[in-house]
Design an enzyme around this catalytic site. Structure first.
Site, PDB file in Angstrom:
ATOM      1  N   HIS A  23      -6.876  -4.567  10.472  1.00 40.21           N
ATOM      2  CA  HIS A  23      -6.696  -4.310   9.040  1.00 40.21           C
ATOM      3  C   HIS A  23      -5.417  -4.946   8.517  1.00 40.21           C
ATOM      4  CE1 HIS A  23      -4.468  -0.290   9.963  1.00 40.21           C
ATOM      5  NE2 HIS A  23      -3.585  -1.034   9.333  1.00 40.21           N
ATOM      6  N   ASP A  51       0.823  -1.206   0.000  1.00 39.08           N
ATOM      7  CA  ASP A  51       0.000   0.000   0.000  1.00 39.08           C
ATOM      8  C   ASP A  51       0.860   1.261   0.000  1.00 39.08           C
ATOM      9  OD1 ASP A  51       0.990  -0.339   2.580  1.00 39.08           O
ATOM     10  OD2 ASP A  51      -0.948  -0.727   3.489  1.00 39.08           O
ATOM     11  N   ASN A  56      -6.809  -2.742  14.682  1.00 39.89           N
ATOM     12  CA  ASN A  56      -8.229  -2.979  14.395  1.00 39.89           C
ATOM     13  C   ASN A  56      -8.429  -4.148  13.430  1.00 39.89           C
ATOM     14  OD1 ASN A  56      -7.498  -1.963  11.893  1.00 39.89           O
ATOM     15  ND2 ASN A  56      -8.757  -0.110  12.004  1.00 39.89           N
ATOM     16  N   GLU A 108      -9.464  -1.629   5.619  1.00 39.17           N
ATOM     17  CA  GLU A 108      -9.970  -1.264   6.941  1.00 39.17           C
ATOM     18  C   GLU A 108     -11.279  -1.998   7.252  1.00 39.17           C
ATOM     19  OE1 GLU A 108      -8.181   0.400   9.023  1.00 39.17           O
ATOM     20  OE2 GLU A 108      -8.081   2.544   8.538  1.00 39.17           O
TER      21      GLU A 108
HETATM   22  C1  GLP Z   1      -0.340   0.260   8.618  1.00 40.77           C
HETATM   23  C2  GLP Z   1      -0.056  -0.395   7.250  1.00 40.77           C
HETATM   24  C3  GLP Z   1      -0.140  -1.883   7.357  1.00 40.77           C
HETATM   25  C4  GLP Z   1       0.574  -2.311   8.628  1.00 40.77           C
HETATM   26  C5  GLP Z   1      -0.251  -1.881   9.801  1.00 40.77           C
HETATM   27  C6  GLP Z   1       0.408  -2.092  11.142  1.00 40.77           C
HETATM   28  O1  GLP Z   1      -1.361   1.197   8.577  1.00 40.77           O
HETATM   29  N1  GLP Z   1      -0.866   0.049   6.177  1.00 40.77           N
HETATM   30  O2  GLP Z   1       0.401  -2.475   6.203  1.00 40.77           O
HETATM   31  O3  GLP Z   1       0.711  -3.695   8.668  1.00 40.77           O
HETATM   32  O4  GLP Z   1      -0.754  -0.587   9.650  1.00 40.77           O
HETATM   33  O5  GLP Z   1       1.374  -1.139  11.386  1.00 40.77           O
HETATM   34  P1  GLP Z   1       2.404  -1.270  12.570  1.00 40.77           P
HETATM   35  O6  GLP Z   1       3.304  -2.404  12.212  1.00 40.77           O
HETATM   36  O7  GLP Z   1       3.127   0.036  12.594  1.00 40.77           O
HETATM   37  O8  GLP Z   1       1.633  -1.531  13.807  1.00 40.77           O
END
Ligand code: GLP
Length: 230
Positions: A123, A52, A121, A128
């Site tokens: 995702h 993404d 959450n 989302e």
């Molecule tokens: C982000 C990214 C995801 C990632 C997730 C967790 O928003 N878009 O690809 O896996 O949230 O992030 P983190 O590893 O910083 O908790």
């Protein structure tokens, strides 16, 4: 997880990897970067696709996932830049950019190993929770909590985090031949528990990973805290 990457590349130097961003994979990239700097990790024939990217910011913006990938991995490994694919968040035509990305994944023969993090959450990518999910790469609105979680990439200011992003869809992710999901810290415990033991629901996008035939979860004790209970 680094071992999963090195094993896959040892078996097939031309493997196609799907890559996540966020805080969770930083230690993974630190390790891969060290191997890259030492010259013991060969990415010369590999192809990567990032999950993404934020919409409306350029590749040089320090909060962009382009900048993240450059800093954490791409500047350390011998992956040709033409085969390091990321969604172009600065596109004038998001729908066309998403279609282009899907076609590029297809042209590369699909993703062999998809690495994933998970949002608190539930995702994955920027898919989302909500009343429905999208199958293909698409334009996504970000939840306030997701923007707060990403604030560290924008000087700590969640208002500076774009409200939209481009993301692989659930089908794009589930088509990967193999998936490894990584979760660390107690803030992920509930999402991990619902992902593994919960019903399939668009309210927990990662729960759809239960439909995949080759998915592995790597987590620390804090993130695994809910796994003994249902
Ligand atoms: C982000 C990214 C995801 C990632 C997730 C967790 O928003 N878009 O690809 O896996 O949230 O992030 P983190 O590893 O910083 O908790």
């Amino acid at each position: 997880m680094a071992r999963r990457v090195t094993e896959v590349l040892a078996a097939d130097a031309a493997a196609v990897l799907g890559l996540p961003t966020g805080r969770t994979p930083m230690p993974l990239y630190r390790l891969l970067a060290r191997l890259g700097d030492e010259g013991t990790l060969d990415f010369s024939q590999a192809t990567t696709f990032n999950l993404d990217e934020f919409l409306g910011i350029g590749p040089d913006h320090p909060g962009s996932y382009h900048a993240y990938m450059q800093q954490h991995l791409l500047s350390h490994v011998n992956l040709p830049s033409t085969r390091a694919h990321l969604l172009r968040g600065w596109t004038e035509d998001p729908e066309r950019e998403c279609a282009r990305y899907e076609a590029e994944i297809e042209d590369a023969g699909g993703i062999d190993l998809q690495l994933l993090g998970i949002g608190a959450n539930g995702h994955i990518g920027f898919n989302e929770p909500g009343p429905h999910l999208m199958a293909r790469t698409h334009r996504a609105s970000l939840r306030p909590g997701t923007r707060r979680a990403n604030a560290i990439f924008f000087g700590g200011d969640s208002d500076a985090v774009p409200k939209e992003a481009l993301s692989m869809g659930m089908g794009t992710i589930l088509k990967a031949r193999r998936i490894v999901l990584m979760a660390t810290g107690k803030s992920k415990a509930r999402a991990v528990q619902r992902t593994v033991h919960g019903s399939l629901t668009t309210r927990v996008p990662a729960s759809f990973l239960q439909l995949h035939r080759d998915v592995e979860l790597i987590c620390d004790h804090a993130a695994a805290a809910g796994l003994g209970t249902r």
